[in-house]
Design an enzyme around this catalytic site. Sequence first.
Site, PDB file in Angstrom:
ATOM      1  CG  ASP A  67      21.343  -1.890   7.641  1.00  0.00           C
ATOM      2  OD1 ASP A  67      20.640  -1.732   8.894  1.00  0.00           O
ATOM      3  OD2 ASP A  67      21.152  -2.431   6.594  1.00  0.00           O
ATOM      4  CG  ASP A 138      16.445  -3.966  -3.230  1.00  0.00           C
ATOM      5  OD1 ASP A 138      16.530  -4.726  -2.295  1.00  0.00           O
ATOM      6  OD2 ASP A 138      16.961  -2.725  -3.445  1.00  0.00           O
ATOM      7  CG  HIS A 140      18.092  -4.598   0.554  1.00  0.00           C
ATOM      8  ND1 HIS A 140      17.638  -3.160   0.272  1.00  0.00           N
ATOM      9  CD2 HIS A 140      17.516  -4.982   1.699  1.00  0.00           C
ATOM     10  CE1 HIS A 140      16.669  -2.998   1.082  1.00  0.00           C
ATOM     11  NE2 HIS A 140      16.612  -3.810   1.943  1.00  0.00           N
ATOM     12  CD  GLU A 145      19.382  -1.107  -1.809  1.00  0.00           C
ATOM     13  OE1 GLU A 145      18.840  -2.099  -2.077  1.00  0.00           O
ATOM     14  OE2 GLU A 145      18.773   0.230  -1.314  1.00  0.00           O
TER      15      GLU A 145
HETATM   16  P1  PGA Z   1      11.322  -5.131   6.453  1.00  0.00           P
HETATM   17  O1  PGA Z   1      12.746  -4.813   5.722  1.00  0.00           O
HETATM   18  O2  PGA Z   1      11.889  -6.223   7.393  1.00  0.00           O
HETATM   19  O3  PGA Z   1      10.694  -3.831   7.038  1.00  0.00           O
HETATM   20  O4  PGA Z   1      10.510  -5.758   5.334  1.00  0.00           O
HETATM   21  C1  PGA Z   1      13.694  -5.800   5.246  1.00  0.00           C
HETATM   22  C2  PGA Z   1      14.753  -5.069   4.667  1.00  0.00           C
HETATM   23  O5  PGA Z   1      14.893  -4.195   4.054  1.00  0.00           O
HETATM   24  O6  PGA Z   1      15.993  -5.872   4.962  1.00  0.00           O
END
Ligand code: PGA
Length: 264
Positions: A67, A138, A140, A145
């Site tokens: 992404d 959340d 994802h 999302e």
């Molecule tokens: P993080 O993010 O590794 O910074 O916890 C994970 C994500 O949002 O996929």
Amino acid sequence: MRVIIKEDYREVSREAAGMVAGLVKSKPCCTLGLATGSTPLGLYNELVRLHRDEGLSFARVKTFNLDEYYGLAPEDSRSYRHFMDENLFGKIDIRPENTSVPDGRTEIDKLEEYCTSYEEKIRASGGIDLQVLGIGSDGHIAFNEPGSSLSSRTRIVSLDPQTIRDNSRFFNKGERVPEFALSMGVGTILESREILFLASGEGKAEIVARALEGPVTSMVTASALQLHPKVSIILDSQAAGKLRRLQYYRFSEEAERKIRMPLF
Ligand code: PGA
């Protein structure tokens, strides 16, 4: 799903790097799917170390990132392209033309065509052999999302307010955190031959338990991994803290090790 529980983040990163390095050695022209965020940083540091100290070569590897923020230029220090260049690509022998991160500056009326071409490029490279994933608070994976279709493809998505809050730590106070992103879909991710899912820290324990042991639901897009035939989940003991089947995962890892041990 193979669930591997390690003592701490360092061990998670080393185990994950061992798996990536194993693939790169056995298939030097493999295609990797890569993620950004704090979680895979230790893995990338370890891959850089393996390249520097042990000669692990990425010269024929191709990569596709999950992404990118919509609206950020690749040179922007908050862009995921910049993150990858800084933390991995610039420190190993990968060819820049073999690395793909969605282009956050794609014009709005070209987005559909662009996203289709990103998927075509993945297919033309032979498909993703191993996809690295983290999980958002959340639930994802990539920027899928809650509510994203479990068969979604690469597209523009609007970020959840929780994700915008989580990501605001990478932006200066008062700066606007992007509200949109280009993201591979859950369906795109599920087409990878193998998945390497990483999580660390107590803050992820609840969502990890929902994703791995709860129902498969678009409300927690990581739960779709339950449908994939080859997933390795590597967690530190804190992120694993709320799993109901914790003892079983530890037991089956131990059994797996014994079964692989030479008998004589
Ligand atoms: P993080 O993010 O590794 O910074 O916890 C994970 C994500 O949002 O996929």
